[in-house]
Enzyme design. Sequence first.
Site, PDB file in Angstrom:
ATOM      1  N   ASP A 155     -30.386 -15.179  -4.090  1.00 46.03           N
ATOM      2  CA  ASP A 155     -31.547 -15.767  -3.601  1.00 46.03           C
ATOM      3  C   ASP A 155     -32.826 -15.215  -4.521  1.00 46.03           C
ATOM      4  OD1 ASP A 155     -31.864 -13.285  -2.716  1.00 46.03           O
ATOM      5  OD2 ASP A 155     -32.267 -13.946  -0.686  1.00 46.03           O
ATOM      6  N   SER A 156     -32.535 -14.510  -5.379  1.00 44.09           N
ATOM      7  CA  SER A 156     -33.541 -14.138  -6.489  1.00 44.09           C
ATOM      8  C   SER A 156     -33.690 -15.301  -7.249  1.00 44.09           C
ATOM      9  CB  SER A 156     -32.769 -13.093  -7.437  1.00 44.09           C
ATOM     10  OG  SER A 156     -31.580 -13.515  -7.753  1.00 44.09           O
TER      11      SER A 156
ATOM     12  N   ASP B 180     -25.548 -16.660  -1.602  1.00 45.05           N
ATOM     13  CA  ASP B 180     -26.338 -15.957  -0.820  1.00 45.05           C
ATOM     14  C   ASP B 180     -27.047 -16.438   0.155  1.00 45.05           C
ATOM     15  OD1 ASP B 180     -27.461 -13.273  -0.832  1.00 45.05           O
ATOM     16  OD2 ASP B 180     -28.780 -13.526  -2.421  1.00 45.05           O
TER      17      ASP B 180
ATOM     18  N   LYS C 222     -22.877 -14.003   0.941  1.00 40.81           N
ATOM     19  CA  LYS C 222     -23.292 -12.645   1.159  1.00 40.81           C
ATOM     20  C   LYS C 222     -24.936 -12.624   1.997  1.00 40.81           C
ATOM     21  CE  LYS C 222     -26.262 -10.575  -2.269  1.00 40.81           C
ATOM     22  NZ  LYS C 222     -27.407 -10.360  -1.694  1.00 40.81           N
TER      23      LYS C 222
ATOM     24  N   GLU D 299     -28.103 -10.195   3.853  1.00 44.65           N
ATOM     25  CA  GLU D 299     -28.701  -8.856   3.616  1.00 44.65           C
ATOM     26  C   GLU D 299     -28.736  -8.010   4.735  1.00 44.65           C
ATOM     27  OE1 GLU D 299     -32.498  -9.091   1.652  1.00 44.65           O
ATOM     28  OE2 GLU D 299     -31.522 -10.163  -0.188  1.00 44.65           O
TER      29      GLU D 299
ATOM     30  N   GLU E  14     -28.580  -1.765  -3.580  1.00 46.41           N
ATOM     31  CA  GLU E  14     -29.529  -1.790  -4.254  1.00 46.41           C
ATOM     32  C   GLU E  14     -30.784  -1.081  -4.274  1.00 46.41           C
ATOM     33  OE1 GLU E  14     -31.119  -6.053  -4.256  1.00 46.41           O
ATOM     34  OE2 GLU E  14     -32.810  -5.289  -5.550  1.00 46.41           O
TER      35      GLU E  14
HETATM   36  O1  KIV Z   1     -30.309 -12.498  -4.959  1.00 49.28           O
HETATM   37  C1  KIV Z   1     -29.844 -11.705  -5.674  1.00 49.28           C
HETATM   38  O2  KIV Z   1     -29.922 -11.774  -6.942  1.00 49.28           O
HETATM   39  C2  KIV Z   1     -29.093 -10.408  -5.117  1.00 49.28           C
HETATM   40  C3  KIV Z   1     -28.745  -9.410  -6.199  1.00 49.28           C
HETATM   41  C4  KIV Z   1     -29.700  -8.489  -6.793  1.00 49.28           C
HETATM   42  C5  KIV Z   1     -27.737  -8.412  -5.670  1.00 49.28           C
HETATM   43  O3  KIV Z   1     -29.050 -10.056  -4.094  1.00 49.28           O
END
Ligand code: KIV
Length: 305
Positions: free
Chosen positions: A54-55, A93, A123, A125, A192
Amino acid sequence: MSSLPEILDTRPMTLPRLMDKREAGEPIVMVTAYDYPSATVAEAAGVDLVLVGDSAANVVLGYPRTELVSMEEMIVLGKAVRRGLKTPLMIGDMPMGSYEASNELAVQNAQRMVKETGCQVVKLEAGGLSVERARAIIRAGVPVMGHVGLTPQTATALGGYKAQGKTAKAAIQLCEDALALQAVGCFAIVFEAVPSAVTEAIASRLEVPSIGIGAGPATSGQVLVFHDLLGITTGHMAKFVKRYADVHEEMVEAVGRYGAEVRSGAFPEEAHGYSIDPEELAQLKAYLEMESLSSSKAWEWEPLS
Ligand code: KIV
């Protein structure tokens, strides 16, 4: 000299193979990707895990914060990544708002992520409530990667983008979150922005792979954001980012050179154009030279025999 592994393992990555790597002490390589070209780069470079993170909110969509990316946007990006990947395990994510409210919502959106993007695992969080959500998703058949420490979706509540687990109390909480995520069946956990010594103390107690980003060398693997490591991202960079290239600079230079050549007439050259049979060209010219030609009569014209 190429820095690619001498022999690229082209067997698709699986969860048992990931566990084997951890047990053999073979570092796991993970990177983010958000589109077809970045996925093909990850594939060609032989990485093990690709996260459609989600980055994307910040690095490709230009939002100021991670929380703003939607499930729909993540799905569009994930579909593009899928088309460029064969070997690495693809992780979708779960964006903020897609899993917190209830187990039902979490399962529904995790399954949607898998079915619509083709990712194999998801994934999510944080610990706390997310542990229950992870359990529900895993029970519904979708493997889950956990994520502790600095969790960008809740960065505001954590006091900003800063290292976590810096007091004994916070480090104990982080340890409990990681163990709880492992206990409900998460196949791996991202750490992280955690002090290296804290990661080392906790990761050695885990039985599943740990993947670090700003968490020191003690994890089973490392992850970096594609655009950060390549230097496509500009502006402030987290302390844990190592840049392996300055692609932004190269892109600006190349587009600038293109612009200069268009303006000077140096581009396009003959090699960039298409040719036409001289006979066909002669007919076109004859047509254009016909005295009576007008656009309204053009349909009456017959090719020369
Ligand atoms: O969204 C992302 O890029 C992440 C990584 C930094 C692990 O969660």
